[in-house]
Design an enzyme around this catalytic site. Structure first.
Site, PDB file in Angstrom:
ATOM      1  N   ASP A 131       0.197   0.020  13.058  1.00 12.00           N
ATOM      2  CA  ASP A 131       0.582  -1.302  12.546  1.00 12.00           C
ATOM      3  C   ASP A 131       0.814  -2.315  13.671  1.00 12.00           C
ATOM      4  OD1 ASP A 131       0.441  -0.411   9.958  1.00 12.00           O
ATOM      5  OD2 ASP A 131       2.562   0.112   9.843  1.00 12.00           O
ATOM      6  N   GLY A 167       0.813  -1.211   0.000  1.00 13.96           N
ATOM      7  CA  GLY A 167       0.000   0.000   0.000  1.00 13.96           C
ATOM      8  C   GLY A 167       0.851   1.268   0.000  1.00 13.96           C
TER       9      GLY A 167
HETATM   10  C1  S3P Z   1       2.797   3.813   6.267  1.00 12.94           C
HETATM   11  C2  S3P Z   1       1.695   4.395   6.818  1.00 12.94           C
HETATM   12  C3  S3P Z   1       0.633   3.630   7.497  1.00 12.94           C
HETATM   13  C4  S3P Z   1       1.053   2.226   7.848  1.00 12.94           C
HETATM   14  C5  S3P Z   1       1.808   1.558   6.728  1.00 12.94           C
HETATM   15  C6  S3P Z   1       3.033   2.359   6.336  1.00 12.94           C
HETATM   16  C7  S3P Z   1       3.796   4.669   5.609  1.00 12.94           C
HETATM   17  O1  S3P Z   1      -0.497   3.571   6.649  1.00 12.94           O
HETATM   18  O2  S3P Z   1      -0.049   1.433   8.196  1.00 12.94           O
HETATM   19  O3  S3P Z   1       2.210   0.260   7.102  1.00 12.94           O
HETATM   20  O4  S3P Z   1       4.936   4.188   5.347  1.00 12.94           O
HETATM   21  O5  S3P Z   1       3.491   5.825   5.331  1.00 12.94           O
HETATM   22  P1  S3P Z   1      -1.617   4.740   6.656  1.00 12.94           P
HETATM   23  O6  S3P Z   1      -0.942   5.977   6.360  1.00 12.94           O
HETATM   24  O7  S3P Z   1      -2.589   4.355   5.592  1.00 12.94           O
HETATM   25  O8  S3P Z   1      -2.212   4.674   8.032  1.00 12.94           O
END
Ligand code: S3P
Length: 437
Positions: free
Chosen positions: A319, A98
């Site tokens: 997380d 993601g």
């Molecule tokens: C992350 C932000 C978080 C986290 C992901 C890594 C990042 O997600 O859960 O594992 O590296 O910016 P969200 O920003 O959607 O909460």
């Protein structure tokens, strides 16, 4: 990921010794992205060689960036400057990540060429409107599936305008996406967050010599500057260290030192929450490495108490909840989590996946729309499903330390997205775990 790697963790044991978990995933992603669009060479040490980060690295190679490594966590990036990326010859595959797809959506919006970004089954179901909507208001053209999920096609050649954007959810990925698009926009791009989220993008941009205005809950960049290559030492990932912190906290007789862990204030929710639960946890040798605070974390076993988790800690531990739910299952009394609906749209629905698994293991865990209510109790033996989510798999592995019999966990291949060699390191620390392909 189709192969069904199975973890089997035998009950009991304790965690001891000094270990260093792999590099921070968030910082490793950003080192490749910013190193690629910088001028000059960026040398990274401590890079996480997990599948998610390799997906980011391969994406930039496909866009013409010369990247050597990773070899033992070392990566050398020959930056091409803000306007030096080239069109990839095929869709960019970002696996389970993601962070890769959301941050790249912003960075790609500023390019002169089109890019299509695809992912695995889980990534293909995750919400992207949270980035495509504000990018559209900057003038970007990003197509997604009808329900707003990937594949994403970013159409190049758009002229971007800076915006003032207040995020409806506390998301570092959305903030970072918009700041990266802002590097290419006319004027100023400002993002305001409803609660503090990880600020690695802002810190690293500053480290590359790109000015970021930060005031209260707002971060702004002005487009058209430049980044200068640098050295980056990636600290160990507090999110990976979490499994060991929880394991040591719940297992009587444990005494574990986790070395060189990143303790950025936007990431320390797990430390705060474990301390509220009564964990015996100390930070030693606090120092700063390349703009990020680092410490060695010592955790000893103790009896944890159930708590009502303060909502302001949620984004700071976003997380870490799979592991924290295991801590709650081992605590005396009730633990209540609220304000964490974001957990439902992670690599799996982490509220449902953890509640289901804890119930299989005999724990009274009741999922709610935005959290969970867990009564501490005796973990029993059982077989649980990780739903292909790395953090669910590792959390249940640690649960075995307090279970009455073995815990078998299905679909663990995705542990490689964030924590290659988890099984070996867990064995070294004292967890009686084996893996079957
Ligand atoms: C992350 C932000 C978080 C986290 C992901 C890594 C990042 O997600 O859960 O594992 O590296 O910016 P969200 O920003 O959607 O909460």
């Amino acid at each position: 990921m189709s192969e069904n790697i199975i973890f089997k963790a035998a009950p009991g044991g304790k965690l001891t010794g000094d270990i260093r978990v792999p590099g921070d995933k968030s910082i490793s992603h950003r080192s490749i992205m910013l190193g690629s669009i910088a001028e000059g060479t960026t040398e990274v040490t401590g890079f996480l060689e997990g599948e998610d980060n390799l997906a980011t690295l391969n994406a930039f190679r496909a866009m013409g960036v010369k990247i050597d490594g990773p070899v033992n966590g070392q990566v050398t990036i020959q930056g091409v400057g803000l306007h030096g990326l080239q069109a990839p010859s095929e869709p960019v595959y970002l696996g389970n990540s993601g962070t890769s797809i959301r941050l790249l959506a912003g960075l790609m919006a500023g390019q002169a060429f089109d890019v299509e970004m695809i992912g695995d089954h889980s990534l293909s179901t995750r919400p992207m409107k949270r980035v495509t909507d504000p990018l559209a208001s900057m003038g970007a053209k990003v197509d997604s599936s009808a329900d707003g999920s990937p594949p994403l096609k970013v159409n190049g050649g758009s002229r971007l305008q800076g915006i003032n954007y207040t995020m409806p959810m506390a998301s570092a990925q959305v903030k970072s996406c918009l700041l990266l698009a802002g590097l290419y926009a006319d004027g100023k791009t400002c993002v305001t967050e409803p609660a503090p989220t990880r600020d690695h993008t802002e810190r690293m941009l500053e480290g590359f010599g790109y000015s970021v205005e930060r005031e209260g809950s707002t971060a702004c960049v002005v487009g058209g500057g430049k980044l200068t290559g640098r050295k980056i030492d990636v600290p160990a990932d507090i999110s990976s260290a979490t499994f060991f912190m929880v394991g040591a906290a719940i297992a009587k007789g444990s005494d574990l030192l986790l070395e060189h862990v990143g303790i950025n204030p936007t990431r320390v929710g797990v430390i705060n929450i474990l301390r509220l639960m009564g964990a015996d946890l100390s930070l030693n040798n606090e120092r700063e490495v390349g703009g990020e605070p680092v410490a060695d974390i010592r955790v000893r076993g103790s009896q944890l108490q159930g708590i009502r988790i303060p909502e302001e800690q949620v984004p700071l531990a976003i997380d870490e909840f799979p592991a924290l739910f295991v801590a709650a299952a081992c605590a005396t009394g009730e633990t209540v989590l609220t304000g964490a609906e974001e957990l439902r749209v992670k690599e799996s629905d982490r509220i449902q996946a953890m509640a289901d698994g804890l119930q299989v293991l005999g724990i009274d865990a009741r999922p709610t729309a935005d959290g969970m209510v867990i009564q501490g109790g005796q973990l029993q033996t059982g077989t649980v499903e990780s739903h292909g989510d790395h953090r669910i798999a590792m959390a249940f592995a640690m649960a075995a330390l307090r279970a009455s019999g073995p815990i078998t966990i299905h679909n663990c291949a995705n542990v490689n997205t964030s924590f290659p060699d988890f099984v070996t390191l867990a064995q070294t620390a004292g967890l009686n775990i084996s893996q079957k392909d």
